[in-house]
Design an enzyme around this catalytic site. Structure first.
Site, PDB file in Angstrom:
ATOM      1  N   LEU A 121       0.815  -1.216   0.000  1.00 25.51           N
ATOM      2  CA  LEU A 121       0.000   0.000   0.000  1.00 25.51           C
ATOM      3  C   LEU A 121       0.851   1.270   0.000  1.00 25.51           C
ATOM      4  CD1 LEU A 121      -2.750  -1.041   2.578  1.00 25.51           C
ATOM      5  CD2 LEU A 121      -2.729  -1.323   0.090  1.00 25.51           C
ATOM      6  N   HIS A 122       0.385   2.263  -0.736  1.00 21.38           N
ATOM      7  CA  HIS A 122       1.053   3.566  -0.782  1.00 21.38           C
ATOM      8  C   HIS A 122      -0.004   4.649  -0.591  1.00 21.38           C
ATOM      9  CE1 HIS A 122      -0.584   3.725  -4.814  1.00 21.38           C
ATOM     10  NE2 HIS A 122       0.047   2.596  -5.114  1.00 21.38           N
ATOM     11  N   HIS A 153      -3.391   4.373  -2.402  1.00 28.22           N
ATOM     12  CA  HIS A 153      -4.413   3.514  -1.782  1.00 28.22           C
ATOM     13  C   HIS A 153      -5.031   4.233  -0.579  1.00 28.22           C
ATOM     14  CE1 HIS A 153      -1.675   0.224  -3.426  1.00 28.22           C
ATOM     15  NE2 HIS A 153      -2.837  -0.054  -3.976  1.00 28.22           N
ATOM     16  N   GLY A 176      -8.432   3.719  -8.417  1.00 32.15           N
ATOM     17  CA  GLY A 176      -7.606   4.851  -8.869  1.00 32.15           C
ATOM     18  C   GLY A 176      -7.605   4.954 -10.382  1.00 32.15           C
ATOM     19  N   LYS A 189      -5.228   5.799 -12.153  1.00 29.43           N
ATOM     20  CA  LYS A 189      -3.955   5.381 -12.753  1.00 29.43           C
ATOM     21  C   LYS A 189      -4.181   4.145 -13.630  1.00 29.43           C
ATOM     22  CE  LYS A 189      -0.334   3.058 -11.026  1.00 29.43           C
ATOM     23  NZ  LYS A 189      -0.014   2.191 -12.150  1.00 29.43           N
ATOM     24  N   ASP A 190      -5.062   3.261 -13.149  1.00 26.38           N
ATOM     25  CA  ASP A 190      -5.424   2.089 -13.946  1.00 26.38           C
ATOM     26  C   ASP A 190      -6.705   2.421 -14.714  1.00 26.38           C
ATOM     27  OD1 ASP A 190      -3.300   0.277 -13.172  1.00 26.38           O
ATOM     28  OD2 ASP A 190      -4.159   0.459 -11.177  1.00 26.38           O
ATOM     29  N   LEU A 240       2.047   7.240  -8.254  1.00 26.57           N
ATOM     30  CA  LEU A 240       2.323   6.293  -7.170  1.00 26.57           C
ATOM     31  C   LEU A 240       1.810   4.917  -7.580  1.00 26.57           C
ATOM     32  CD1 LEU A 240       1.567   8.321  -3.927  1.00 26.57           C
ATOM     33  CD2 LEU A 240       3.604   8.314  -5.376  1.00 26.57           C
ATOM     34  N   SER A 241       2.636   3.898  -7.328  1.00 24.82           N
ATOM     35  CA  SER A 241       2.297   2.530  -7.724  1.00 24.82           C
ATOM     36  C   SER A 241       3.064   1.570  -6.820  1.00 24.82           C
ATOM     37  CB  SER A 241       2.738   2.319  -9.172  1.00 24.82           C
ATOM     38  OG  SER A 241       2.791   0.948  -9.466  1.00 24.82           O
TER      39      SER A 241
HETATM   40  O1  PAF Z   1      -5.731  -2.491  -9.111  1.00 20.28           O
HETATM   41  C1  PAF Z   1      -5.458  -3.495  -8.430  1.00 20.28           C
HETATM   42  O2  PAF Z   1      -4.707  -3.430  -7.448  1.00 20.28           O
HETATM   43  C2  PAF Z   1      -6.060  -4.837  -8.823  1.00 20.28           C
HETATM   44  O3  PAF Z   1      -6.153  -4.966 -10.199  1.00 20.28           O
HETATM   45  C3  PAF Z   1      -7.402  -5.114  -8.144  1.00 20.28           C
HETATM   46  C4  PAF Z   1      -8.472  -4.125  -8.585  1.00 20.28           C
HETATM   47  C5  PAF Z   1      -7.252  -5.055  -6.633  1.00 20.28           C
HETATM   48  C6  PAF Z   1      -7.880  -6.524  -8.523  1.00 20.28           C
HETATM   49  O4  PAF Z   1      -6.968  -7.492  -8.135  1.00 20.28           O
END
Ligand code: PAF
Length: 282
Positions: free
Chosen positions: A33-34, A37, A148, A150-151, A185-186
């Site tokens: 986590l960052h 999140h 987020g 970002k995705d 951030l990732s």
């Molecule tokens: O974005 C992520 O961290 C993952 O793709 C998720 C949504 C938790 C599903 O595993």
């Protein structure tokens, strides 16, 4: 904060909230986590009566076994960070809790959404995301779920999946958090050296460059100018695409509201993904 590992235990706690018509906010994560999140959890805390976060590194969304093996795992640190946040329940299932022997993955036709960009370069990835997120939604039954931007493509896929499966949840899209020089951030940033991080700044610089020149060119021209701009870098470019934010169709001649540039580059052996809206809505 409670750490829960079984479906029965989490459902028992959450059913009281449901009976009382309380709002359940949910932040699914793969851990490491960052601040990105934590910003989702904070937002969920202001909009719900209880916040649940899950930590589960989902094997079905990794098309490359090495990528799955080296995905960062920091569970103790994650739990400590969550204790300081608005999260009340952390769901930390094992693989066979999420995927019991009789589990059947839902079949969802995502049309173009899982064929382009990440869908092309990571075959099967989005079906894996759909499988795990729909299963987590089935377990948690959240009112609101937070993701987020970002995705960016993942958010489009999850919105389409909830609609196709008629899952009654609001998908809340939240802004990308960046460091002081724009690196998104990732969790994967944990795998970058200090030198890699300096190199990786060129990803955001390229996106910003695209945004600066948008008024003077067509989407195809902007894509090729961004590609040239990126080329001075030590990173290997996988793709730059400029797409419609809803259909994810590639834009070539005309701009649309919310047109978004998406980029993936390899910094050493770490694959980094980012995007930026080039044309504002409205
Ligand atoms: O974005 C992520 O961290 C993952 O793709 C998720 C949504 C938790 C599903 O595993």
């Amino acid at each position: 904060m409670q750490v829960i590992k079984t479906v029965e235990a989490i459902q028992q706690i959450l059913q009281e909230y449901r009976y009382a018509s309380k709002k359940i906010g949910f932040v699914p994560t793969m851990g490491a986590l960052h601040e990105g999140h934590l910003s989702l959890i904070q937002k969920a805390g202001t909009e719900n009566d209880i916040v649940v976060a899950s930590i589960f590194v989902n094997p079905t969304q990794f098309n490359n076994p090495e990528d799955l093996d080296r995905y960062p795992r920091t569970p103790e640190q994650d739990i400590d960070r969550l204790k300081e946040s608005a999260c009340s329940i952390v769901f930390l299932p094992e693989v066979d809790t999420i995927y019991p022997a009789d589990f059947r993955a839902p079949s969802v036709d995502l049309g173009l959404l899982d064929k382009v960009m990440e869908g092309k370069y990571r075959p099967g990835h989005f079906q894996g995301v759909v499988t795990v997120v729909s299963r987590l939604f089935e377990i948690v039954q959240p009112t609101n779920a937070y993701f987020g931007r970002k995705d960016f493509q993942q958010v489009a896929v999850i919105k389409a999946m909830t609609k196709a499966l008629s899952i009654p949840v609001n998908i809340i899209e939240c802004p990308t958090l960046r460091d002081e020089r724009g690196l998104a951030l990732s969790s994967r940033n944990l795998l970058l050296t200090k030198e890699d991080i300096q190199t990786a700044y060129h990803i955001y610089e390229t996106l910003e460059y695209g945004k600066k020149i948008v008024a003077l060119h067509t989407p195809s021209e902007v894509k090729s100018l961004m590609t040239n701009y990126f080329m001075g870098s030590k990173m290997e470019l996988e793709y730059i695409e400029i797409v419609d934010p809803i259909s994810l169709e590639e834009l070539t001649t005309e701009w649309v509201e919310g047109a978004t540039a998406c980029i993936v580059a390899h910094c050493g052996n770490i694959r980094l993904i980012d995007n930026l809206e080039l044309t504002p809505y409205g």
